[in-house]
Design a protein around this motif. Structure first.
Motif, PDB file in Angstrom:
ATOM      1  N   GLY A  19      63.798  51.755  25.349  1.00 16.46           N
ATOM      2  CA  GLY A  19      63.005  51.605  23.678  1.00 16.46           C
ATOM      3  C   GLY A  19      63.389  50.328  23.545  1.00 16.46           C
ATOM      4  O   GLY A  19      62.620  49.560  22.853  1.00 16.46           O
ATOM      5  N   VAL A 347      54.439  58.776  31.524  1.00 16.78           N
ATOM      6  CA  VAL A 347      55.333  58.690  31.217  1.00 16.78           C
ATOM      7  C   VAL A 347      54.864  56.676  30.650  1.00 16.78           C
ATOM      8  O   VAL A 347      55.015  55.998  29.877  1.00 16.78           O
ATOM      9  CB  VAL A 347      56.544  59.485  30.538  1.00 16.78           C
ATOM     10  CG1 VAL A 347      57.435  58.509  29.048  1.00 16.78           C
ATOM     11  CG2 VAL A 347      56.342  60.827  30.564  1.00 16.78           C
ATOM     12  N   ARG A 351      53.159  54.255  27.659  1.00 16.13           N
ATOM     13  CA  ARG A 351      53.950  53.762  27.177  1.00 16.13           C
ATOM     14  C   ARG A 351      53.614  51.521  26.810  1.00 16.13           C
ATOM     15  O   ARG A 351      53.916  51.189  25.749  1.00 16.13           O
ATOM     16  CB  ARG A 351      55.941  53.844  26.830  1.00 16.13           C
ATOM     17  CG  ARG A 351      56.591  54.924  26.708  1.00 16.13           C
ATOM     18  CD  ARG A 351      58.074  55.598  27.445  1.00 16.13           C
ATOM     19  NE  ARG A 351      59.229  54.454  26.785  1.00 16.13           N
ATOM     20  CZ  ARG A 351      58.962  54.975  25.343  1.00 16.13           C
ATOM     21  NH1 ARG A 351      58.909  56.343  24.512  1.00 16.13           N
ATOM     22  NH2 ARG A 351      60.288  54.265  25.181  1.00 16.13           N
ATOM     23  N   THR A 354      50.996  51.505  24.415  1.00 15.59           N
ATOM     24  CA  THR A 354      50.620  51.535  23.283  1.00 15.59           C
ATOM     25  C   THR A 354      51.433  50.260  22.967  1.00 15.59           C
ATOM     26  O   THR A 354      51.423  49.511  21.835  1.00 15.59           O
ATOM     27  CB  THR A 354      52.020  52.764  22.688  1.00 15.59           C
ATOM     28  OG1 THR A 354      51.196  53.856  23.672  1.00 15.59           O
ATOM     29  CG2 THR A 354      52.011  53.118  22.287  1.00 15.59           C
ATOM     30  N   GLU A 390      50.008  62.289  23.773  1.00 18.67           N
ATOM     31  CA  GLU A 390      51.450  62.778  23.193  1.00 18.67           C
ATOM     32  C   GLU A 390      52.757  62.123  23.563  1.00 18.67           C
ATOM     33  O   GLU A 390      53.061  60.976  22.493  1.00 18.67           O
ATOM     34  CB  GLU A 390      52.242  64.163  23.329  1.00 18.67           C
ATOM     35  CG  GLU A 390      52.880  63.881  25.352  1.00 18.67           C
ATOM     36  CD  GLU A 390      52.615  65.253  25.822  1.00 18.67           C
ATOM     37  OE1 GLU A 390      52.033  66.310  25.364  1.00 18.67           O
ATOM     38  OE2 GLU A 390      54.076  65.785  25.573  1.00 18.67           O
ATOM     39  N   ASN A 391      52.276  60.559  24.390  1.00 17.93           N
ATOM     40  CA  ASN A 391      53.116  59.643  25.142  1.00 17.93           C
ATOM     41  C   ASN A 391      53.257  58.424  23.883  1.00 17.93           C
ATOM     42  O   ASN A 391      54.127  57.802  23.595  1.00 17.93           O
ATOM     43  CB  ASN A 391      53.609  59.564  25.970  1.00 17.93           C
ATOM     44  CG  ASN A 391      54.752  60.893  26.726  1.00 17.93           C
ATOM     45  OD1 ASN A 391      56.231  60.493  26.071  1.00 17.93           O
ATOM     46  ND2 ASN A 391      54.521  61.426  26.751  1.00 17.93           N
ATOM     47  N   MET A 393      51.600  58.859  20.778  1.00 16.11           N
ATOM     48  CA  MET A 393      52.457  59.161  19.832  1.00 16.11           C
ATOM     49  C   MET A 393      53.385  59.038  19.527  1.00 16.11           C
ATOM     50  O   MET A 393      54.091  58.361  18.690  1.00 16.11           O
ATOM     51  CB  MET A 393      51.541  60.648  19.360  1.00 16.11           C
ATOM     52  CG  MET A 393      50.454  60.888  18.947  1.00 16.11           C
ATOM     53  SD  MET A 393      49.250  59.357  18.591  1.00 16.11           S
ATOM     54  CE  MET A 393      49.000  59.443  17.038  1.00 16.11           C
ATOM     55  N   ARG A 394      53.739  59.212  20.683  1.00 16.18           N
ATOM     56  CA  ARG A 394      56.051  58.778  20.401  1.00 16.18           C
ATOM     57  C   ARG A 394      56.091  57.285  20.223  1.00 16.18           C
ATOM     58  O   ARG A 394      56.853  57.105  19.442  1.00 16.18           O
ATOM     59  CB  ARG A 394      56.190  59.585  21.548  1.00 16.18           C
ATOM     60  CG  ARG A 394      57.304  59.969  21.011  1.00 16.18           C
ATOM     61  CD  ARG A 394      58.414  60.925  22.394  1.00 16.18           C
ATOM     62  NE  ARG A 394      57.582  62.620  22.510  1.00 16.18           N
ATOM     63  CZ  ARG A 394      57.181  63.308  23.532  1.00 16.18           C
ATOM     64  NH1 ARG A 394      57.975  62.750  24.980  1.00 16.18           N
ATOM     65  NH2 ARG A 394      56.961  64.390  23.326  1.00 16.18           N
ATOM     66  N   ALA A 395      55.262  56.522  21.366  1.00 13.85           N
ATOM     67  CA  ALA A 395      55.783  55.423  21.063  1.00 13.85           C
ATOM     68  C   ALA A 395      55.521  54.418  20.036  1.00 13.85           C
ATOM     69  O   ALA A 395      55.956  53.626  19.600  1.00 13.85           O
ATOM     70  CB  ALA A 395      55.240  54.539  22.765  1.00 13.85           C
ATOM     71  N   SER A 397      55.173  55.906  17.264  1.00 13.77           N
ATOM     72  CA  SER A 397      56.190  55.806  16.074  1.00 13.77           C
ATOM     73  C   SER A 397      57.881  55.189  16.248  1.00 13.77           C
ATOM     74  O   SER A 397      57.747  54.683  15.344  1.00 13.77           O
ATOM     75  CB  SER A 397      57.225  57.421  15.947  1.00 13.77           C
ATOM     76  OG  SER A 397      55.755  58.377  15.914  1.00 13.77           O
ATOM     77  N   GLU A 398      57.756  54.896  17.670  1.00 17.88           N
ATOM     78  CA  GLU A 398      59.406  55.015  17.912  1.00 17.88           C
ATOM     79  C   GLU A 398      58.587  52.779  16.783  1.00 17.88           C
ATOM     80  O   GLU A 398      60.240  52.522  16.919  1.00 17.88           O
ATOM     81  CB  GLU A 398      59.784  54.198  19.581  1.00 17.88           C
ATOM     82  CG  GLU A 398      60.611  55.302  20.213  1.00 17.88           C
ATOM     83  CD  GLU A 398      60.144  54.957  21.778  1.00 17.88           C
ATOM     84  OE1 GLU A 398      60.266  56.088  21.962  1.00 17.88           O
ATOM     85  OE2 GLU A 398      61.057  54.609  22.310  1.00 17.88           O
TER      86      GLU A 398
END
Ligand code: GLC
Length: 430
Positions: A19, A347, A351, A354, A390-391, A393-395, A397-398
């Motif tokens: 992160g 992944v 990331r 993103t 999906e990764n 989208m996840r990143a 949000s992070e």
């Protein structure tokens, strides 16, 4: 064979972006963007001007679109109907390289040979009709320096292209000459754009509130609509050539691969994330695990997709793919580890990509907070690679927290062709 678990964990760590690193990369990307707006020499982003803004959605007429920049070259005849509508009237496509038969992308081929091949395809798209006038939009997916919408000079080949005699040339001149050699004087190239720009034009033609266009495929790159490009009176799309972003820490596989690539030292982000390279990185890591460091097995991103898709308990598909490329028959436990390793590489890719998007969003900050906006993406990795979307989208949000709710990614399939036709139409508005 059982993999050395310590080595395996170490390799996986090398492919992890935690992160904190993710935030740093997004911030560094934004910094390079800001610096690049002042002076591209201060930035690892080329920030190339496109000389085009967004379409109105009301562009109309029949145009030719040439899409050149990946494994296949395509020519389309497209009718734009306005209201964001269009119809593809004809589409022809051919690979630029067929193993053992011809190769227009290797260093043994010349600009003339390559553009003659493209001109033949244009002839097919117009059914050999040398009378009806056509304007042609050209999506040329390499870093090019433009002084207007027509003139684009190739700065440097990327994606392992090496055709002689194109770097430093105005590509539409080469195209025009080739068309002329074949008596196709009724086709007039009027616009040349990067594929990211094409994706953004295509998406914005259909849907407002789209300011970022990206390719996540063989190569990777992003463009966005800069409200204050060069103090221009009108906003202009800038092709960032974000694949060249350098503020990243490459791991030992990235470094080793780069040394043997066509252009060592170039395209750091692209070499860490795009479809052209991920399979190679995976192969290099696997070679260490198999005690064959330095061997290249020729894995592709399609192999990687198939490995991740194998959810079966015995991992038969993983075993088959690995055996086919390396000659080693792995047990189920090692097949599981192979799948984990492939996932890590995908992944990481998602990331990093993103982080670059968020760097741009932060730069356009006011827009994210005030309204919903879309990032238009085209490309096989985004569309088909398991775990990629999906990764992203996840990143998102992070990195964006609650603001992530205002941003989504949309697939702009085939944007390169449609965008070229739109650019040809827009060339008449200027
Ligand atoms: C490479 C090219 C860039 C293109 C991208 C996607 O990064 O340099 O211009 O947009 O590939 O095709």
């Amino acid at each position: 064979m059982a993999f050395d678990k310590e080595l395996f964990d170490d390799i996986c760590r090398e492919f992890t972006v935690d992160g904190e690193a993710l935030h740093t990369i997004a911030a560094d990307f934004r910094y390079d963007l800001k610096q690049g707006l002042k002076d591209p020499d201060l930035s690892s982003l080329r920030m190339l001007k496109s000389y085009v803004g967004l379409p109105t959605g009301e562009e109309k007429g029949e145009y030719l679109a040439l899409d050149f920049g990946g494994t296949n070259v395509r020519v389309l005849r497209i009718r734009l109907d306005g209201h964001g509508k269009f119809e593809v009237l004809k589409k022809v496509a051919k690979p630029l390289r067929v193993e053992g038969i011809y190769d227009y992308v290797g260093e043994g081929s010349t600009a003339e040979q390559m553009f003659d091949f493209i001109a033949e395809l244009v002839d097919e798209a117009i059914d050999g009709d040398h009378t009806k006038k056509y304007l042609l939009g050209h999506t040329f997916s390499f870093p090019s320096e433009q002084t207007n919408l027509y003139d684009a000079k190739l700065i440097i080949w990327t994606k392992e292209f090496a055709t002689a005699g194109v770097e430093g040339k105005v590509v539409n001149d080469l195209l025009k000459e080739a068309l002329h050699r074949q008596g196709i004087d009724n086709v007039e190239p009027t616009a040349v754009i990067n594929d990211t720009v094409a994706v953004l034009l295509a998406a914005a033609y259909k849907q407002p509130d789209t300011y970022i266009g990206s390719i996540y495929a063989t190569g990777h790159n992003t463009c966005y609509l800069e409200p204050f490009a060069d103090k221009a009176e009108r906003p202009m799309i800038l092709n960032l050539e974000s694949g060249g972003f350098m503020k990243l820490v490459p791991n030992r596989f990235d470094v080793a691969f780069d040394e043997h690539s066509e252009k060592p030292g170039e395209q750091r982000l692209e070499k860490m994330v795009s479809g052209r390279y991920m399979g190679e990185l995976f192969g290099m890591a696997l070679a260490e695990l198999l005690g064959e460091k330095g061997k290249a097995y020729g894995f592709t991103s399609i192999d990687m997709s198939n490995i991740v898709l194998d959810e079966s308990p015995d991992k038969a598909e993983v075993q088959k793919i690995v055996a086919g490329k390396t000659g080693h028959k792995l047990d189920t436990a090692d097949c599981e580890l192979v799948r984990d390793l492939v996932s890590k590489i995908i992944v990481r890719s998602a990331r990093l990509v993103t982080a670059s998007y968020v760097g741009i969003l932060w730069q356009l900050d006011g827009q994210i907070k005030s309204k919903q906006q879309h990032i238009a993406i085209d490309g096989s990795v985004y569309e088909k690679m398991p775990l990629a979307k999906e990764n992203i989208m996840r990143a998102l949000s992070e990195l964006l927290g609650e603001d992530a709710a205002h941003v989504d990614t949309v697939l702009e399939n085939g944007g390169s062709g449609l965008g070229a036709a739109i650019a040809a139409a827009m060339s008449q508005q200027q």
